[in-house]
Each structure stands twice: as C-alpha cells, then as structure tokens.
Write a protein that holds these residues in place. Structure first.
Motif, PDB file in Angstrom:
ATOM      1  N   MET A 186      87.952  33.748  -2.996  1.00 19.07           N
ATOM      2  CA  MET A 186      87.082  32.568  -2.941  1.00 19.07           C
ATOM      3  C   MET A 186      87.843  31.260  -3.147  1.00 19.07           C
ATOM      4  O   MET A 186      87.250  30.192  -3.162  1.00 19.07           O
ATOM      5  CB  MET A 186      85.987  32.693  -4.003  1.00 19.07           C
ATOM      6  N   LYS A 187      89.167  31.364  -3.343  1.00 17.25           N
ATOM      7  CA  LYS A 187      90.021  30.193  -3.557  1.00 17.25           C
ATOM      8  C   LYS A 187      89.517  29.350  -4.740  1.00 17.25           C
ATOM      9  O   LYS A 187      89.480  28.106  -4.686  1.00 17.25           O
ATOM     10  CB  LYS A 187      90.104  29.348  -2.289  1.00 17.25           C
ATOM     11  N   ALA A 188      89.134  30.028  -5.799  1.00 22.36           N
ATOM     12  CA  ALA A 188      88.613  29.354  -6.988  1.00 22.36           C
ATOM     13  C   ALA A 188      89.709  29.186  -8.038  1.00 22.36           C
ATOM     14  O   ALA A 188      90.584  30.050  -8.189  1.00 22.36           O
ATOM     15  CB  ALA A 188      87.465  30.167  -7.581  1.00 22.36           C
ATOM     16  N   GLN A 189      89.640  28.092  -8.761  1.00 25.06           N
ATOM     17  CA  GLN A 189      90.510  27.888  -9.917  1.00 25.06           C
ATOM     18  C   GLN A 189      89.989  28.753 -11.068  1.00 25.06           C
ATOM     19  O   GLN A 189      88.814  29.143 -11.082  1.00 25.06           O
ATOM     20  CB  GLN A 189      90.518  26.411 -10.313  1.00 25.06           C
ATOM     21  N   THR A 190      90.854  29.050 -12.027  1.00 26.89           N
ATOM     22  CA  THR A 190      90.462  29.983 -13.082  1.00 26.89           C
ATOM     23  C   THR A 190      90.729  29.434 -14.479  1.00 26.89           C
ATOM     24  O   THR A 190      91.653  28.647 -14.696  1.00 26.89           O
ATOM     25  CB  THR A 190      91.204  31.328 -12.939  1.00 26.89           C
ATOM     26  N   VAL A 191      89.897  29.884 -15.401  1.00 23.83           N
ATOM     27  CA  VAL A 191      90.029  29.587 -16.828  1.00 23.83           C
ATOM     28  C   VAL A 191      89.917  30.938 -17.529  1.00 23.83           C
ATOM     29  O   VAL A 191      88.874  31.585 -17.462  1.00 23.83           O
ATOM     30  CB  VAL A 191      88.925  28.649 -17.329  1.00 23.83           C
ATOM     31  N   ILE A 192      90.978  31.371 -18.187  1.00 23.09           N
ATOM     32  CA  ILE A 192      91.018  32.738 -18.724  1.00 23.09           C
ATOM     33  C   ILE A 192      91.410  32.733 -20.195  1.00 23.09           C
ATOM     34  O   ILE A 192      92.379  32.085 -20.585  1.00 23.09           O
ATOM     35  CB  ILE A 192      92.021  33.611 -17.935  1.00 23.09           C
ATOM     36  N   LEU A 222      92.600  22.573 -24.928  1.00 23.59           N
ATOM     37  CA  LEU A 222      92.186  23.949 -25.149  1.00 23.59           C
ATOM     38  C   LEU A 222      93.330  24.907 -24.887  1.00 23.59           C
ATOM     39  O   LEU A 222      94.046  24.763 -23.892  1.00 23.59           O
ATOM     40  CB  LEU A 222      91.009  24.293 -24.227  1.00 23.59           C
ATOM     41  N   PRO A 223      93.527  25.944 -25.744  1.00 21.51           N
ATOM     42  CA  PRO A 223      94.625  26.885 -25.573  1.00 21.51           C
ATOM     43  C   PRO A 223      94.258  27.980 -24.578  1.00 21.51           C
ATOM     44  O   PRO A 223      94.143  29.143 -24.913  1.00 21.51           O
ATOM     45  CB  PRO A 223      94.788  27.465 -26.986  1.00 21.51           C
ATOM     46  N   ILE A 224      94.058  27.584 -23.315  1.00 12.40           N
ATOM     47  CA  ILE A 224      93.605  28.525 -22.307  1.00 12.40           C
ATOM     48  C   ILE A 224      94.540  28.428 -21.114  1.00 12.40           C
ATOM     49  O   ILE A 224      95.020  27.336 -20.785  1.00 12.40           O
ATOM     50  CB  ILE A 224      92.174  28.209 -21.824  1.00 12.40           C
ATOM     51  N   SER A 225      94.778  29.554 -20.433  1.00 14.99           N
ATOM     52  CA  SER A 225      95.511  29.491 -19.181  1.00 14.99           C
ATOM     53  C   SER A 225      94.532  29.020 -18.127  1.00 14.99           C
ATOM     54  O   SER A 225      93.631  29.745 -17.737  1.00 14.99           O
ATOM     55  CB  SER A 225      96.085  30.861 -18.837  1.00 14.99           C
ATOM     56  N   ALA A 226      94.655  27.762 -17.684  1.00 15.94           N
ATOM     57  CA  ALA A 226      93.661  27.188 -16.768  1.00 15.94           C
ATOM     58  C   ALA A 226      94.352  26.420 -15.662  1.00 15.94           C
ATOM     59  O   ALA A 226      95.265  25.658 -15.910  1.00 15.94           O
ATOM     60  CB  ALA A 226      92.720  26.269 -17.537  1.00 15.94           C
ATOM     61  N   ALA A 227      93.904  26.595 -14.444  1.00 14.28           N
ATOM     62  CA  ALA A 227      94.320  25.735 -13.348  1.00 14.28           C
ATOM     63  C   ALA A 227      93.209  24.719 -13.180  1.00 14.28           C
ATOM     64  O   ALA A 227      92.077  25.070 -12.852  1.00 14.28           O
ATOM     65  CB  ALA A 227      94.504  26.557 -12.083  1.00 14.28           C
ATOM     66  N   ARG A 228      93.507  23.454 -13.425  1.00 18.08           N
ATOM     67  CA  ARG A 228      92.454  22.448 -13.468  1.00 18.08           C
ATOM     68  C   ARG A 228      92.102  21.999 -12.052  1.00 18.08           C
ATOM     69  O   ARG A 228      92.957  21.775 -11.230  1.00 18.08           O
ATOM     70  CB  ARG A 228      92.905  21.268 -14.331  1.00 18.08           C
TER      71      ARG A 228
END
Length: 336
Positions: free
Chosen positions: A64-70, A22-28
């Motif tokens: 919240m120390k959450a990973q992100t998908v933007i 997926l072409p998303i800026s994501a920290a998995r």
C-alpha cells in the motif's frame, strides 16, 4: 533485543512525550492517510507469533506504499500497552494494528480516545465503532495437531507446552487436548503453561520433564523459547509439533508436523483493508481451515499415508462443522 527495547521504551516514554519526541522507529509522512502503526508485545524477530505478525504488516504496508510507526518489545501488561498505543497514535496514523489478544483491553481504551483512527487487534476479541478484530482460528490446527500426536505416539503419552495464559494459547491447548482424545481416547496428555514465551532455558527444562514422564511427541506453542524445546527434543530423542509457521523444514529431525495458524494472513488482510478504505469497523473476522492458506496442519514427508488420510478427513469435518472444536479445558496440568 526485547529487554533492550522495553528498557528504552520505559525510560524514554515520559520524557519524550513531554518533549514531543517519541522513541519509535517511524518514517514520517505528510499524508496521515498513508501511515500505519504496529504494536508488538514481543520481539519482531522471535521466530514465531510476533515475527509472523510483523511480516504481515510489512507486506501490507509495502504493497500500500504506507509509512510505518512501529513499537515492539513491550511487555504484555495493560498499562505499558496503553502507553505504547498512545505513542503510536500521537504520530497520526490512519490505522493501528495491535498484535495479540493480550492487547484487547489496551486497544479498547485507546480506540475510545482516538475515534479518528481505525484500530485492529490481530487474534483479538474486541469490537467497537473504530475497533475490529481479526482472528486466525489456530485452535482448529491445534485440534489437528492433537489428533496427529495421538495417532503417532509410540509411548501413549503426548505433551503440550505454552508460555503465558492468553486466550489464543488457552484455546489452542483445549483444542489440542480434544484432538488427542478424539483420535485415540487412551492417550495420556501432559500440558504445561510455563509462564514465558521467550525463555529457551525454561522451555528446555519443561520439555525434558515431560519427556522423562513419557511424552514422545510434544506440541509447543512458544515464540523465542522454542529453540530450547528443539534442543531438548534432540537430547531426549523425541518429536515435536510446532505452531504458527511450518517448522518441519527448519528442523526436520525434530518436527513431525506444524499446526499452521498464519497470523501474517490476518495482519496483511486487516491492514490492507483499513488502508484502502474497504474495512467495515466493528467486525470480528475469523479465518479457519476452510482458508487453507491461513490454517492447516503441515506434516513431515515421512508421516504415514494412513495418518495423512485421517488428518485430511478431520480437516474436512472441521470445515463443514461436523467436528466442533472446543475452546476450554478442564483437565489436569503437568507440573515440574
């Protein structure tokens, strides 16, 4: 940046979905419960509404120390918004925030497909079993902006410029018009929806046209296009009232006030509540002038004390319900 992101998204979405990439800026992350998604139908650095939402999302997910998908830079078209939300959902977040009322229908569709994910629409108007709207009542600060413009105009003509006709923008225009009429009924209003939030050249053109028609104070509900309005105000030696954030420190020679509608507060509150498990799905949470951190009229230091006093009294009347802010406008519009 917006166009580049959109082209990349449109060109890659079909192929990447088929390939599972997926072409998303994501920290998995391994833990789906610590992952949050964000959809911005605009640029994250637009200097206005989108950037405020992005800032609120970053603040909440950092806390919240959450990973992100933007995904950002998506056009506000339903099919493209649905496709982007589906891409984010495929990454397995526990919450997805869609920023702006233009995401209402897309969020409703994808939330029904993904009942295990909590969806938020900031400045939205939809609810469901896993769908919650957070709304900063920017029409309340827009009403105050109209009152301030009417009290300070020297020509007896004030302006309003917005881009696309989404519900928050229409409500803001209606409220601004009502504030003008309430504070000084004889003041003339010029109002234009130019069709683009981010086109600086177009915003400058409309600003010049309204100035030439007599407006000496213009309320702008724009994003990246605001730079054009600022330049045109300088050229025509007129004043501007900003929105969303406080623009007075940015250009003190141009701005006399800003109708604060800090959507970063709503975004941060909603994402934090969802990630912490405190969110009650199906609600419509509203923040108004009673919450001064989210909604208020910020005024320049040289605004007369008499005007400040009237605006403070109006603010209290809105908070108490003595003044009811309308959300529809039936008056004339200004055309180029």
């Amino acid at each position: 940046m917006m166009l580049t992101n959109r082209r990349r998204f449109l060109a890659a979405s079909g192929a990447c979905l088929a390939a599972g990439l997926l072409p998303i800026s994501a920290a998995r992350a391994q833990d789906a419960a610590s992952k949050a998604g964000l959809l911005l139908p605009g640029r994250r650095d637009d200097g206005g509404f989108m950037q405020a939402g992005f800032a609120g999302f970053e603040s909440a997910t950092r806390e919240m120390k959450a990973q992100t998908v933007i995904i950002d830079g998506v056009r506000p078209q339903k099919d493209e918004l649905v496709a982007a939300l589906r891409q984010i959902a495929a990454q397995g977040p526990s919450v997805i925030a869609a920023h702006g009322g233009q995401c209402n229908e897309a969020a409703r569709i994808v939330a029904a497909e993904q009942p295990q994910i909590q969806f938020l629409v900031i400045q939205g108007g939809v609810e469901g079993p896993n769908l919650t709207s957070y709304e900063v009542l920017q029409e309340q600060s827009a009403w105050l902006a109209g009152a301030a413009a009417a009290l300070m105009t020297k020509t007896g003509v004030v302006g309003h410029i917005s881009g696309i006709r989404v519900p928050p923008g229409l409500k803001g225009r209606a409220a601004y018009a009502a504030g003008v009429a309430h504070a000084k009924p004889g003041v003339k209003l010029l109002t234009t929806f130019c069709g683009e939030q981010d086109d600086a050249a177009l915003a400058a053109k409309v600003t010049v046209a309204q100035a030439d028609a007599g407006a000496d104070i213009i309320f702008t509900m724009l994003n990246a296009g605001r730079t054009g309005a600022i330049a045109a105000c300088r050229e025509k030696k007129i004043k501007q009232i900003g929105n969303v954030r406080d623009w007075v420190p940015v250009a003190p020679d141009v701005f006399i006030a800003s109708a604060i509608a800090d959507v970063s507060v709503a975004m941060s509150d909603g994402v934090t509540a969802a990630l912490s498990g405190r969110l009650v799905p199906g609600q419509h949470v509203r923040l108004g002038v009673a919450n001064g951190s989210a909604v208020r009229l910020a005024m320049a230091p040289d605004v007369p004390e008499a005007v400040r006093g009237v605006i403070l009294a109006y603010t209290a009347d809105i908070a108490s319900g003595k003044i009811v802010v309308p959300t529809s406008y039936e008056g004339p519009e200004f055309s180029l």
